[in-house]
Design a protein around this motif. Structure first.
Motif, PDB file in Angstrom:
ATOM      1  N   VAL A 155      35.950   5.160  12.196  1.00 45.56           N
ATOM      2  CA  VAL A 155      37.315   4.823  11.826  1.00 45.56           C
ATOM      3  C   VAL A 155      37.964   4.112  13.012  1.00 45.56           C
ATOM      4  O   VAL A 155      37.731   4.475  14.170  1.00 45.56           O
ATOM      5  CB  VAL A 155      38.126   6.066  11.407  1.00 45.56           C
ATOM      6  CG1 VAL A 155      38.182   7.101  12.517  1.00 45.56           C
ATOM      7  CG2 VAL A 155      39.544   5.669  10.995  1.00 45.56           C
ATOM      8  N   LEU A 160      33.496   9.182  12.681  1.00 41.81           N
ATOM      9  CA  LEU A 160      34.110  10.046  11.687  1.00 41.81           C
ATOM     10  C   LEU A 160      33.107  11.099  11.196  1.00 41.81           C
ATOM     11  O   LEU A 160      33.396  12.290  11.170  1.00 41.81           O
ATOM     12  CB  LEU A 160      34.596   9.205  10.509  1.00 41.81           C
ATOM     13  CG  LEU A 160      35.457   9.860   9.445  1.00 41.81           C
ATOM     14  CD1 LEU A 160      36.733  10.421  10.036  1.00 41.81           C
ATOM     15  CD2 LEU A 160      35.790   8.858   8.336  1.00 41.81           C
ATOM     16  N   SER A 193      33.773  15.587   7.572  1.00 39.84           N
ATOM     17  CA  SER A 193      34.478  15.437   8.835  1.00 39.84           C
ATOM     18  C   SER A 193      35.551  16.509   8.947  1.00 39.84           C
ATOM     19  O   SER A 193      35.866  17.186   7.965  1.00 39.84           O
ATOM     20  CB  SER A 193      35.114  14.049   8.933  1.00 39.84           C
ATOM     21  OG  SER A 193      36.230  13.966   8.050  1.00 39.84           O
ATOM     22  N   TYR A 218      37.803   1.281   8.215  1.00 39.40           N
ATOM     23  CA  TYR A 218      36.636   2.162   8.216  1.00 39.40           C
ATOM     24  C   TYR A 218      35.358   1.315   8.184  1.00 39.40           C
ATOM     25  O   TYR A 218      35.233   0.396   7.388  1.00 39.40           O
ATOM     26  CB  TYR A 218      36.684   3.102   7.004  1.00 39.40           C
ATOM     27  CG  TYR A 218      37.828   4.082   7.088  1.00 39.40           C
ATOM     28  CD1 TYR A 218      39.131   3.699   6.761  1.00 39.40           C
ATOM     29  CD2 TYR A 218      37.624   5.387   7.530  1.00 39.40           C
ATOM     30  CE1 TYR A 218      40.190   4.579   6.870  1.00 39.40           C
ATOM     31  CE2 TYR A 218      38.680   6.283   7.638  1.00 39.40           C
ATOM     32  CZ  TYR A 218      39.956   5.867   7.303  1.00 39.40           C
ATOM     33  OH  TYR A 218      41.002   6.754   7.410  1.00 39.40           O
TER      34      TYR A 218
END
Lengths: 115, 114
Positions: free
Chosen positions: A37, A47, A59, A89
């Motif tokens: 991320v 993540l 996560s 992302y």
């Protein structure tokens, strides 16, 4: 050589709604898979990752991803997004070989959470 | 705990000039990496280093030079900057050679070549 495809460059979603960010990879051998991320004006942060074992990885902030070998996918999901999830992302893949192998990154998906 | 830092954070330069981007990590990680991030390309590896005095080319090394005389520093030099080198540059480090280990990224340097 391995490759990663993130088909969606941008995903807008309302706050508290669920979201799925898609990632597909191509490789004829086993891979390690990662989601990173990137918050605005910052570097990438890991993540979650899949190395082996359980195909569902989670996560600490509520995201999860499921490794699907038959569909060569590693989609990222969250059941209820928050404004603070607004970020880009990146999906990434490594083909483990015992030596150094580069990380191949996807082109990224910008998640925009709408209040 | 400083982690991994990059300087400068922003740089504007002109075509043909030499530019050096600095990267410093405080963890004594063996591996260090330089990536560039461009729209539509994600991150692409420029160079990496497995240890002091050991460097190797990545995916897009042309026009760049690296050195690693000390474990904690990994500068990236654009010997003669071109407009196509306008990008965001990220340095990263990793503790060892294991591919499942986490890479830690710096905050990035935004470079504009006029």
């Amino acid at each position: 050589a391995q490759s990663v495809t993130q088909l969606d460059s941008q995903v807008p979603v309302f706050e508290e709604a669920p979201v799925e960010l898609r990632c597909n990879y191509s490789s004829s051998v086993s891979v390690y898979l990662f989601w990173y991320v990137q918050y605005p004006n910052q570097g990438l942060q890991l993540l979650l990752k899949y190395l082996s074992g359980s195909t569902l990885v989670e996560s600490i902030n509520g995201f999860e991803a499921e490794f699907n070998k038959s569909q060569t996918s590693f989609h990222l999901r969250k059941p209820s997004v928050h404004i603070s999830d607004t970020a880009e992302y990146f999906c990434a893949v490594i083909v483990p070989s015992g030596g150094y192998q580069k990380v191949t990154f996807g082109t990224g998906t910008k998640l925009q959470v709408i209040p | 705990d400083a982690g991994i830092t990059q300087s400068p954070r922003y740089k504007i330069t002109e075509t043909g000039r030499q530019v050096t981007l600095m990267c410093h990590q405080t963890w004594s990680h063996s591996y260090m990496f330089w990536y560039r991030q461009d729209l539509g390309h994600g991150l692409r590896l420029i160079y990496y280093s497995a240890a002091a005095d050991i460097t190797d080319k990545g995916e897009v090394p042309d026009g760049y030079v690296v050195s690693r005389s000390k474990t904690e520093n990994f500068p990236l030099t654009l010997e003669s900057a071109t407009r196509s080198q306008t990008s965001v540059y990220f340095c990263a480090s990793r503790k060892g050679s294991r591919e499942d280990e986490t890479q830690y990224f710096g905050p990035g340097t935004r470079l504009l070549v006029l």
